[in-house]
Design a protein around this motif. Structure first.
Motif, PDB file in Angstrom:
ATOM      1  N   TRP A 333       0.825  -1.210   0.000  1.00 48.19           N
ATOM      2  CA  TRP A 333       0.000   0.000   0.000  1.00 48.19           C
ATOM      3  C   TRP A 333       0.859   1.259   0.000  1.00 48.19           C
ATOM      4  N   ILE A 334       0.232   2.341  -0.471  1.00 45.02           N
ATOM      5  CA  ILE A 334       0.806   3.679  -0.413  1.00 45.02           C
ATOM      6  C   ILE A 334      -0.301   4.615   0.047  1.00 45.02           C
ATOM      7  N   VAL A 335      -0.034   5.414   1.070  1.00 47.00           N
ATOM      8  CA  VAL A 335      -1.053   6.335   1.585  1.00 47.00           C
ATOM      9  C   VAL A 335      -0.429   7.703   1.849  1.00 47.00           C
ATOM     10  N   VAL A 336      -1.300   8.693   1.929  1.00 50.45           N
ATOM     11  CA  VAL A 336      -0.954   9.984   2.521  1.00 50.45           C
ATOM     12  C   VAL A 336      -1.782  10.066   3.789  1.00 50.45           C
ATOM     13  N   GLU A 337      -1.125  10.025   4.932  1.00 52.91           N
ATOM     14  CA  GLU A 337      -1.830   9.938   6.207  1.00 52.91           C
ATOM     15  C   GLU A 337      -2.750  11.140   6.444  1.00 52.91           C
TER      16      GLU A 337
END
Length: 369
Positions: A333-337
């Motif tokens: 996964w890749i997120v912007v918190e």
């Protein structure tokens, strides 16, 4: 709970949050906690009410409130509905924090305006900045002179195109611990939104880069949450990789986070479609937090096995929660918190990964298919 009450050690264990007996005694001294009953052996004995009050203190402290402010909150809370006053206090605290962020953002913006100049701009910058020492900026005259300095600095920008990579070198935080592909991904995200602080909120699972590149080379399916996100993807490179772009909420009239959220909840067809995606696909979620929540649930129940989930939906309650759930999964996964997100950021993240796999062909052959 024991009928005769809890000891101070049992109280701290019941509350958790890193609280210690020493901190409890300190709260007694400050008046945050009322003095408890005493046993025949003179031990402090605490009730369920004490547990709840201490939990409130811990929660407020974790939210950034100072102890004297916490005492004021607890003193004026209506006994029948303490949440009413707490919400007002949280709103006040939030407004104060936002004001501080705004002031810091203005300072950061000014620094970025100086640090983020490429070599050609720096030539004139060095000459003009030398005059800063001669200016007293607290006076009206000083502020006027400072404005002239900015005009001098800005005059150079018309002479050449901006060198984004050189500019970013001066303003981005140290990313040397990250791989070259991660560094490029973060740089592209910062350029997409113009906010350098975003770099601190970009999180990737350990296998995100390798898993996504392997999937892209195999021509995996790309699934965007709404058409707006799909339209922002690098269709030229994806076509040459053999990656077909699908839209989960396949309705051209859905263009906002509000519409995407409502459509996903009101029409079961999109929820069923999510459970039928191919193994090894890549999700690109930029708008609907409930889509990301459903993806997390389907992964947990082993209904789907995506190669990567890019989770960057917008929202103030569901979106941060969905991102936290995604980060607890075992997948890539890749997120912007937090609340930051959007379709452009989600698409930019995938486009950066695609760019690391294939050079951009000099054609638009996907348009004829």
């Amino acid at each position: 709970m024991k009928a005769d009450g809890l000891t101070i050690k049992e109280l701290t264990e019941a509350v958790g949050g890193g609280i210690t007996p020493r901190m409890v005694r300190h709260y007694h001294q400050l008046g945050l906690l009322p003095q408890p009953m005493r046993s025949h052996s003179n031990y402090r004995l605490y009730t369920e009410t004490d547990v709840i009050r201490l939990q409130r203190i811990v929660a407020l402290k974790q939210q950034g409130f100072q102890l004297n402010h916490i005492r004021q909150i607890l003193e004026v809370e209506p006994p029948n509905n303490p949440n009413t006053n707490l919400m007002l206090q949280l709103q006040q605290q939030y407004r104060a924090v936002i004001q501080q962020i705004s002031q810091l953002r203005q300072t950061a913006s000014a620094l970025e305006g100086l640090l983020g100049r490429d070599h050609d701009c720096q030539i004139i910058q060095a000459e003009v900045l030398a005059q800063l020492k001669l200016i007293e900026v607290e006076t009206k005259v000083g502020l006027g002179e400072l404005e002239k300095l900015w005009s001098g600095l800005d005059a150079q920008i018309h002479a050449h195109p901006e060198d984004f990579h050189e500019s970013l070198k001066h303003v981005l935080p140290d990313l040397s611990a990250r791989s070259e592909i991660e560094q490029d991904l973060i740089s592209q995200l910062v350029l997409a939104c113009g906010d350098v602080s975003l770099a601190s909120f970009v999180k990737l699972s350990q296998q995100a880069i390798a898993a996504s590149r392997d999937a892209l080379k195999l021509g995996c399916e790309i699934i965007a949450d709404i058409p707006t996100v799909a339209a922002a993807l690098d269709q030229t490179r994806l076509f040459h990789l053999g990656c077909r772009i699908e839209t989960l909420i396949d309705n051209p009239h859905v263009t906002t986070a509000v519409e995407a959220e409502q459509a996903f909840w009101q029409q079961q067809q999109w929820r069923k479609k999510l459970q039928q995606v191919k193994k090894g696909c890549i999700f690109v979620v930029g708008y609907a937090p409930s889509v990301l929540l459903s993806i997390c649930q389907a992964i947990k129940q082993q209904q789907i096995q995506p190669a990567l989930v890019i989770g960057m939906p917008i929202g103030f309650s569901h979106a941060p929660a969905a991102k936290r759930q995604l980060m607890r999964t075992n997948g890539a996964w890749i997120v912007v918190e937090g609340t930051i997100g959007g379709g452009l950021l989600a698409a930019t993240a995938l486009n950066s990964l695609v760019e690391s796999v294939i050079e951009k062909p000099d054609c638009h052959c996907y348009l004829s298919h």
